[in-house]
Scaffold this motif. Structure first.
Motif, PDB file in Angstrom:
ATOM      1  N   PHE A 434       0.816  -1.212   0.000  1.00  0.00           N
ATOM      2  CA  PHE A 434       0.000   0.000   0.000  1.00  0.00           C
ATOM      3  C   PHE A 434       0.852   1.266   0.000  1.00  0.00           C
ATOM      4  O   PHE A 434       0.433   2.281  -0.550  1.00  0.00           O
ATOM      5  CB  PHE A 434      -0.938  -0.005   1.218  1.00  0.00           C
ATOM      6  CG  PHE A 434      -2.059  -0.994   1.122  1.00  0.00           C
ATOM      7  CD1 PHE A 434      -3.138  -0.747   0.304  1.00  0.00           C
ATOM      8  CD2 PHE A 434      -2.021  -2.180   1.834  1.00  0.00           C
ATOM      9  CE1 PHE A 434      -4.179  -1.649   0.200  1.00  0.00           C
ATOM     10  CE2 PHE A 434      -3.041  -3.093   1.738  1.00  0.00           C
ATOM     11  CZ  PHE A 434      -4.123  -2.835   0.918  1.00  0.00           C
ATOM     12  N   ASP A 435       2.092   1.225   0.597  1.00  0.00           N
ATOM     13  CA  ASP A 435       2.940   2.424   0.623  1.00  0.00           C
ATOM     14  C   ASP A 435       3.389   2.801  -0.784  1.00  0.00           C
ATOM     15  O   ASP A 435       3.349   3.977  -1.179  1.00  0.00           O
ATOM     16  CB  ASP A 435       4.159   2.171   1.511  1.00  0.00           C
ATOM     17  CG  ASP A 435       3.767   1.965   2.967  1.00  0.00           C
ATOM     18  OD1 ASP A 435       2.665   2.434   3.338  1.00  0.00           O
ATOM     19  OD2 ASP A 435       4.529   1.329   3.723  1.00  0.00           O
ATOM     20  N   GLU A 436       3.834   1.784  -1.587  1.00  0.00           N
ATOM     21  CA  GLU A 436       4.265   2.081  -2.958  1.00  0.00           C
ATOM     22  C   GLU A 436       3.080   2.569  -3.797  1.00  0.00           C
ATOM     23  O   GLU A 436       3.198   3.493  -4.599  1.00  0.00           O
ATOM     24  CB  GLU A 436       4.889   0.836  -3.587  1.00  0.00           C
ATOM     25  CG  GLU A 436       6.142   0.362  -2.852  1.00  0.00           C
ATOM     26  CD  GLU A 436       6.701  -0.907  -3.468  1.00  0.00           C
ATOM     27  OE1 GLU A 436       6.133  -1.347  -4.489  1.00  0.00           O
ATOM     28  OE2 GLU A 436       7.690  -1.456  -2.937  1.00  0.00           O
ATOM     29  N   ILE A 437       1.934   1.898  -3.599  1.00  0.00           N
ATOM     30  CA  ILE A 437       0.752   2.306  -4.373  1.00  0.00           C
ATOM     31  C   ILE A 437       0.360   3.736  -4.022  1.00  0.00           C
ATOM     32  O   ILE A 437      -0.014   4.526  -4.900  1.00  0.00           O
ATOM     33  CB  ILE A 437      -0.403   1.327  -4.113  1.00  0.00           C
ATOM     34  CG1 ILE A 437      -0.062  -0.051  -4.671  1.00  0.00           C
ATOM     35  CG2 ILE A 437      -1.695   1.844  -4.712  1.00  0.00           C
ATOM     36  CD1 ILE A 437      -1.101  -1.105  -4.367  1.00  0.00           C
ATOM     37  N   SER A 438       0.456   4.088  -2.764  1.00  0.00           N
ATOM     38  CA  SER A 438       0.088   5.458  -2.377  1.00  0.00           C
ATOM     39  C   SER A 438       1.052   6.474  -2.967  1.00  0.00           C
ATOM     40  O   SER A 438       0.643   7.563  -3.383  1.00  0.00           O
ATOM     41  CB  SER A 438       0.055   5.561  -0.849  1.00  0.00           C
ATOM     42  OG  SER A 438       1.342   5.287  -0.309  1.00  0.00           O
ATOM     43  N   ASP A 440       2.822   6.143  -5.881  1.00  0.00           N
ATOM     44  CA  ASP A 440       2.467   6.268  -7.298  1.00  0.00           C
ATOM     45  C   ASP A 440       1.168   7.044  -7.465  1.00  0.00           C
ATOM     46  O   ASP A 440       1.009   7.828  -8.426  1.00  0.00           O
ATOM     47  CB  ASP A 440       2.344   4.881  -7.928  1.00  0.00           C
ATOM     48  CG  ASP A 440       3.672   4.129  -7.923  1.00  0.00           C
ATOM     49  OD1 ASP A 440       4.727   4.795  -7.826  1.00  0.00           O
ATOM     50  OD2 ASP A 440       3.655   2.884  -8.007  1.00  0.00           O
ATOM     51  N   LEU A 441       0.237   6.813  -6.564  1.00  0.00           N
ATOM     52  CA  LEU A 441      -1.037   7.520  -6.663  1.00  0.00           C
ATOM     53  C   LEU A 441      -0.849   9.012  -6.466  1.00  0.00           C
ATOM     54  O   LEU A 441      -1.468   9.836  -7.165  1.00  0.00           O
ATOM     55  CB  LEU A 441      -2.020   6.950  -5.632  1.00  0.00           C
ATOM     56  CG  LEU A 441      -3.436   7.513  -5.655  1.00  0.00           C
ATOM     57  CD1 LEU A 441      -4.083   7.255  -7.014  1.00  0.00           C
ATOM     58  CD2 LEU A 441      -4.272   6.886  -4.550  1.00  0.00           C
ATOM     59  N   ARG A 442       0.049   9.392  -5.550  1.00  0.00           N
ATOM     60  CA  ARG A 442       0.300  10.818  -5.354  1.00  0.00           C
ATOM     61  C   ARG A 442       0.938  11.445  -6.595  1.00  0.00           C
ATOM     62  O   ARG A 442       0.607  12.564  -6.982  1.00  0.00           O
ATOM     63  CB  ARG A 442       1.184  11.018  -4.116  1.00  0.00           C
ATOM     64  CG  ARG A 442       0.430  10.883  -2.793  1.00  0.00           C
ATOM     65  CD  ARG A 442       1.267  11.420  -1.641  1.00  0.00           C
ATOM     66  NE  ARG A 442       2.434  10.589  -1.410  1.00  0.00           N
ATOM     67  CZ  ARG A 442       2.466   9.554  -0.572  1.00  0.00           C
ATOM     68  NH1 ARG A 442       1.375   9.247   0.105  1.00  0.00           N
ATOM     69  NH2 ARG A 442       3.561   8.853  -0.418  1.00  0.00           N
ATOM     70  N   LYS A 443       1.857  10.699  -7.234  1.00  0.00           N
ATOM     71  CA  LYS A 443       2.470  11.217  -8.456  1.00  0.00           C
ATOM     72  C   LYS A 443       1.420  11.377  -9.558  1.00  0.00           C
ATOM     73  O   LYS A 443       1.400  12.378 -10.285  1.00  0.00           O
ATOM     74  CB  LYS A 443       3.574  10.273  -8.917  1.00  0.00           C
ATOM     75  CG  LYS A 443       4.769  10.219  -7.969  1.00  0.00           C
ATOM     76  CD  LYS A 443       5.821   9.238  -8.476  1.00  0.00           C
ATOM     77  CE  LYS A 443       7.003   9.149  -7.513  1.00  0.00           C
ATOM     78  NZ  LYS A 443       8.025   8.167  -7.988  1.00  0.00           N
ATOM     79  N   SER A 444       0.562  10.379  -9.688  1.00  0.00           N
ATOM     80  CA  SER A 444      -0.475  10.458 -10.714  1.00  0.00           C
ATOM     81  C   SER A 444      -1.401  11.641 -10.456  1.00  0.00           C
ATOM     82  O   SER A 444      -1.825  12.336 -11.387  1.00  0.00           O
ATOM     83  CB  SER A 444      -1.267   9.158 -10.752  1.00  0.00           C
ATOM     84  OG  SER A 444      -0.418   8.065 -11.064  1.00  0.00           O
ATOM     85  N   ILE A 445      -1.723  11.862  -9.195  1.00  0.00           N
ATOM     86  CA  ILE A 445      -2.605  12.980  -8.851  1.00  0.00           C
ATOM     87  C   ILE A 445      -1.935  14.306  -9.192  1.00  0.00           C
ATOM     88  O   ILE A 445      -2.570  15.240  -9.702  1.00  0.00           O
ATOM     89  CB  ILE A 445      -2.996  12.903  -7.372  1.00  0.00           C
ATOM     90  CG1 ILE A 445      -3.912  11.682  -7.142  1.00  0.00           C
ATOM     91  CG2 ILE A 445      -3.693  14.172  -6.931  1.00  0.00           C
ATOM     92  CD1 ILE A 445      -4.242  11.448  -5.691  1.00  0.00           C
ATOM     93  N   ALA A 446      -0.603  14.402  -8.943  1.00  0.00           N
ATOM     94  CA  ALA A 446       0.108  15.645  -9.274  1.00  0.00           C
ATOM     95  C   ALA A 446       0.121  15.880 -10.785  1.00  0.00           C
ATOM     96  O   ALA A 446      -0.102  17.005 -11.267  1.00  0.00           O
ATOM     97  CB  ALA A 446       1.532  15.588  -8.720  1.00  0.00           C
ATOM     98  N   SER A 447       0.396  14.806 -11.572  1.00  0.00           N
ATOM     99  CA  SER A 447       0.370  14.946 -13.030  1.00  0.00           C
ATOM    100  C   SER A 447      -1.019  15.322 -13.526  1.00  0.00           C
ATOM    101  O   SER A 447      -1.180  16.163 -14.416  1.00  0.00           O
ATOM    102  CB  SER A 447       0.832  13.633 -13.677  1.00  0.00           C
ATOM    103  OG  SER A 447       0.765  13.714 -15.069  1.00  0.00           O
ATOM    104  N   LEU A 448      -2.031  14.722 -12.944  1.00  0.00           N
ATOM    105  CA  LEU A 448      -3.399  15.052 -13.331  1.00  0.00           C
ATOM    106  C   LEU A 448      -3.726  16.499 -12.994  1.00  0.00           C
ATOM    107  O   LEU A 448      -4.441  17.180 -13.743  1.00  0.00           O
ATOM    108  CB  LEU A 448      -4.367  14.100 -12.631  1.00  0.00           C
ATOM    109  CG  LEU A 448      -5.855  14.300 -12.906  1.00  0.00           C
ATOM    110  CD1 LEU A 448      -6.149  14.124 -14.402  1.00  0.00           C
ATOM    111  CD2 LEU A 448      -6.690  13.332 -12.079  1.00  0.00           C
ATOM    112  N   ASN A 449      -3.169  16.974 -11.899  1.00  0.00           N
ATOM    113  CA  ASN A 449      -3.403  18.365 -11.512  1.00  0.00           C
ATOM    114  C   ASN A 449      -2.796  19.315 -12.537  1.00  0.00           C
ATOM    115  O   ASN A 449      -3.412  20.321 -12.939  1.00  0.00           O
ATOM    116  CB  ASN A 449      -2.817  18.601 -10.126  1.00  0.00           C
ATOM    117  CG  ASN A 449      -3.209  19.963  -9.566  1.00  0.00           C
ATOM    118  OD1 ASN A 449      -4.219  20.544  -9.972  1.00  0.00           O
ATOM    119  ND2 ASN A 449      -2.414  20.477  -8.651  1.00  0.00           N
TER     120      ASN A 449
END
Length: 536
Positions: A434-438, A440-449
Motif C-alpha cells: 500500500f505504501d508504494e501504491i500510495s 504512485d497515486l500521489r504522483k499520478s494525482i500531481a500529473s493530473l493536476n
C-alpha cells in the motif's frame, strides 16, 4: 329460817317428732347438687394432655375443643413443662368423645392463618382460638398427644385418594399448594419429605373425589409454578395455570393424548417433571454417550443444550471441557453428549436390520459423512447447540469402535469457515504494498493536476479567441433564418407564383387526360385526323 321445799316439776308428754319445713330447702339443694354431680360424672369423658410449643390464644376453662364445629371438650389447665420447651394443656373430653383418645388422633390450635392454601380461621377473630381435632382410626389409645403447629391439609374424613410424586426438589411448592387438572383445582399437597439417600424428595398429594378417577397409570405430573416460556419459530409462547400458581406454586397433571389408562391405585408413585413439555414427551429408552472434539470456541454452549438431527432433538449435552494434546501440541475442546436412538427409531418407517450391531450402523453412517457441528440456536442470546447431520464433502473419517465412549467426528460450522476465509483475505491484503501504491497515486494525482491547469488555460484562450467569431456566426444564421421565413410566408411572391404554376400544371394534366381518353377511343385519328375536320 327455813326455805320451803321446791315443788316438783311438771312433766309434759312429748309429741310425735316432725321436721320443720325450713329444713326442706337445704335438703332439696343437696339432692339437686348430688344429681348434678352424678350427671357430670356420668357425662364426663377421659382426660388427655396436649403439648404445644406455645399457649398463644388458649385460656383455661374457656378454650373449647371442637370437631366439625361441635364442642367435644374444654381446656382445664395450662402449665409450662419442666424444661420450658413447650406447654402442657389438660383437656377434659366429653363422654361421647372417648373415641378421640385413639393413638393416631391429631390436635391443633385454630387461629387466623395465611398460607398457600388460603386464609383460614377468620371466625376466631371474634370467638377466640380453639383446638381442632381429627379423629384417629387406631385401636390403641393414648392419654398424651403432641399437637400440630399447622392444621392438616387433608383430614381422615375427606373423600379422595393420595398419590406419591418423586422429584429432585420441591421448588416453590409447599404444603397446601394446589393441584390442577385442566386448570381446575382438584387437590393439594398434603406433605413432603426428603428421601433417605438425599437425592430427591417425595411429595404426597391428595386428589379430591370424584376427580381422583382421572389419575391413571399413564398420567403425567409436572410443576405448574411460574411461567413456561417458549421462544421458537412460531413466536413467543407463554403458558401458566393461574395467578395463585404463579405466586405460590402448584402442580398440574394430564394423560398423554387425553387417553387415561386404568385408574391408579392409592399411593401409586409418579415422577414429577419440571414442565409440561418434558412431562408429555414419550419415554426416551436406553441412552448412548458419545464424545466430540471441537477445534473452536465453545462460547454459548452449556450442559443441557440440545443435540438434534435435522430439527429432531435426539439428546443433550452432558459436559464440556478442555484438553491439551501433547502429540499435536494444541488444545482440544471435548464435549460429552448423551443421545437416545429410540427417538429416531420411533419416527423411522422401517426397522433396522437385526444382522448389524449398533456399532456397525454408526460406522456406516460415519462413512456416509455423518458429523457433529456447532450451530447458533438463537441470535439474541447467542446460545449454541450440537447438530448431527450428513456432510458429503467432509474429509473421510473412520470410527474407532474400541473407544468408550464412542468418538464421533466433527465438522466446522459455516461461521468458522467464513471467519477463516476473512482471515485469509486479511492475510493477502497485508501483502499488498500500500505504501508504494500510495506514492504512485500521489504522483499520478500531481500529473493530473498539471493537466487540469493546462486544460483550464486552453479553455480560457478558446473563450477569448473563438467567442467573437461564434457570436458573428450566430448573427449570420439569424439573418438567414429571417430571410427563409419571409420566403416561405403565405403572402410572399414566391408562394403566389408557386400556386399559379401548380394551377397551370393541374390544367395541363386535365387536358392531357382528355387527349389520352380520345386516343383510346379513336386511335385512327392519329392518321386520319378528327372526323369533324374532314367534313369541313
Amino acid at each position: 329460817m327455813t326455805t320451803p321445799p321446791l315443788a316438783a316439776p311438771a312433766v309434759a308428754k312429748r309429741r310425735n317428732w316432725l321436721p320443720s319445713l325450713i329444713w326442706l330447702i337445704p335438703i332439696v339443694a343437696a339432692l339437686v347438687g348430688v344429681t348434678l354431680v352424678v350427671k357430670l360424672l356420668m357425662e364426663r369423658g377421659p382426660e388427655i394432655v396436649l403439648t404445644f410449643r406455645t399457649a398463644e390464644g388458649l385460656e383455661a376453662g374457656k378454650t373449647a375443643v371442637k370437631y366439625k364445629d361441635v364442642q367435644i371438650g374444654t381446656v382445664q389447665n395450662i402449665r409450662l413443662a419442666h424444661d420450658r420447651s413447650h406447654v402442657r394443656v389438660l383437656v377434659q373430653l366429653k363422654k361421647e368423645a372417648s373415641g378421640f383418645t385413639a393413638k393416631d388422633t391429631h390436635f391443633w390450635v385454630v387461629r387466623p392463618r395465611l398460607d398457600t392454601s388460603g386464609i383460614s380461621g377468620l371466625g376466631t377473630l371474634l370467638s377466640g382460638a380453639y383446638i381442632g381435632a381429627d379423629a384417629g382410626t387406631s385401636e390403641d389409645s393414648s392419654g398424651e398427644f403432641t399437637g400440630l403447629e399447622t392444621p392438616p391439609i387433608v383430614t381422615r374424613d375427606a373423600s379422595g385418594r393420595q398419590f406419591l410424586l418423586r422429584a429432585r426438589d420441591v421448588g416453590s411448592l409447599d404444603i397446601g399448594s394446589p393441584v390442577y387438572f385442566r386448570r381446575i383445582k382438584v387437590g393439594q399437597i398434603a406433605a413432603f419429605e426428603l428421601d433417605g439417600d438425599g437425592r430427591g424428595v417425595t411429595l404426597r398429594v391428595f386428589i379430591n373425589a370424584p376427580y381422583d378417577k382421572f389419575v391413571g397409570v399413564n398420567t403425567r405430573f409436572w410443576h405448574a409454578s411460574g411461567f413456561d416460556v417458549e421462544l421458537g419459530a412460531g413466536g413467543l409462547k407463554v403458558r401458566t395455570q393461574s395467578l395463585a400458581t404463579v405466586l405460590l406454586g402448584g402442580i398440574a397433571f394430564q394423560s398423554p393424548d387425553d387417553v387415561s389408562g386404568p385408574v391408579a391405585q392409592e399411593n401409586t408413585a409418579f415422577t414429577l417433571s419440571n414442565d409440561e413439555t418434558s412431562a408429555m414427551k414419550e419415554p426416551d429408552g436406553p441412552s448412548q454417550t458419545m464424545l466430540l472434539y471441537f477445534n473452536q470456541s465453545l462460547r454459548g454452549l452449556s450442559p443441557g443444550a440440545p443435540v438434534d438431527f435435522r430439527g429432531v432433538v435426539i439428546g443433550e449435552v452432558k459436559s464440556i471441557g478442555v484438553e491439551f494434546d501433547r502429540d499435536e501440541r494444541e488444545f482440544k475442546m471435548p464435549v460429552v453428549i448423551q443421545i437416545y436412538p429410540d427417538r429416531l427409531r420411533r419416527r423411522a418407517t422401517t426397522q433396522p436390520d437385526p444382522r448389524f450391531t449398533q456399532l456397525d450402523r454408526w460406522q456406516f453412517l460415519v462413512g456416509k459423512g455423518l458429523r457433529a457441528q456447532l450451530r447458533t440456536g438463537n441470535l439474541l442470546t447467542g446460545q449454541v447447540y450440537v447438530a448431527i447431520d450428513f456432510f458429503p464433502d467432509a474429509p473421510p473419517a473412520k470410527l474407532d469402535t474400541t473407544r468408550n465412549p464412542l468418538e464421533l467426528p466433527t465438522a466446522p460450522n459455516s461461521l468458522d469457515e467464513l471467519q477463516s476465509q476473512i482471515t485469509e483475505i486479511a492475510r493477502k491484503l497485508n501483502k499488498v504494498p500500500f505504501d508504494e501504491i500510495s506514492g504512485d497515486l500521489r504522483k499520478s494525482i500531481a500529473s493530473l493536476n498539471r493537466t487540469l491547469v493546462s486544460s483550464e488555460q486552453l479553455i480560457k484562450g478558446l473563450n477569448d479567441n473563438v467567442s467573437p467569431e461564434m457570436a458573428a456566426a450566430v448573427k449570420d444564421v439569424r439573418r438567414t433564418l429571417s430571410t427563409a421565413e419571409k420566403t416561405i410566408a403565405d403572402d410572399s411572391p414566391l408562394q403566389q407564383d408557386l400556386r399559379q404554376t401548380l394551377q397551370e400544371v393541374t390544367r395541363a394534366a386535365g387536358s392531357l387526360r382528355v387527349l389520352t381518353d380520345y386516343l383510346e377511343r379513336h386511335p385512327e385519328s392519329l392518321l386520319r385526323g378528327k372526323p369533324e375536320d374532314k367534313q369541313k
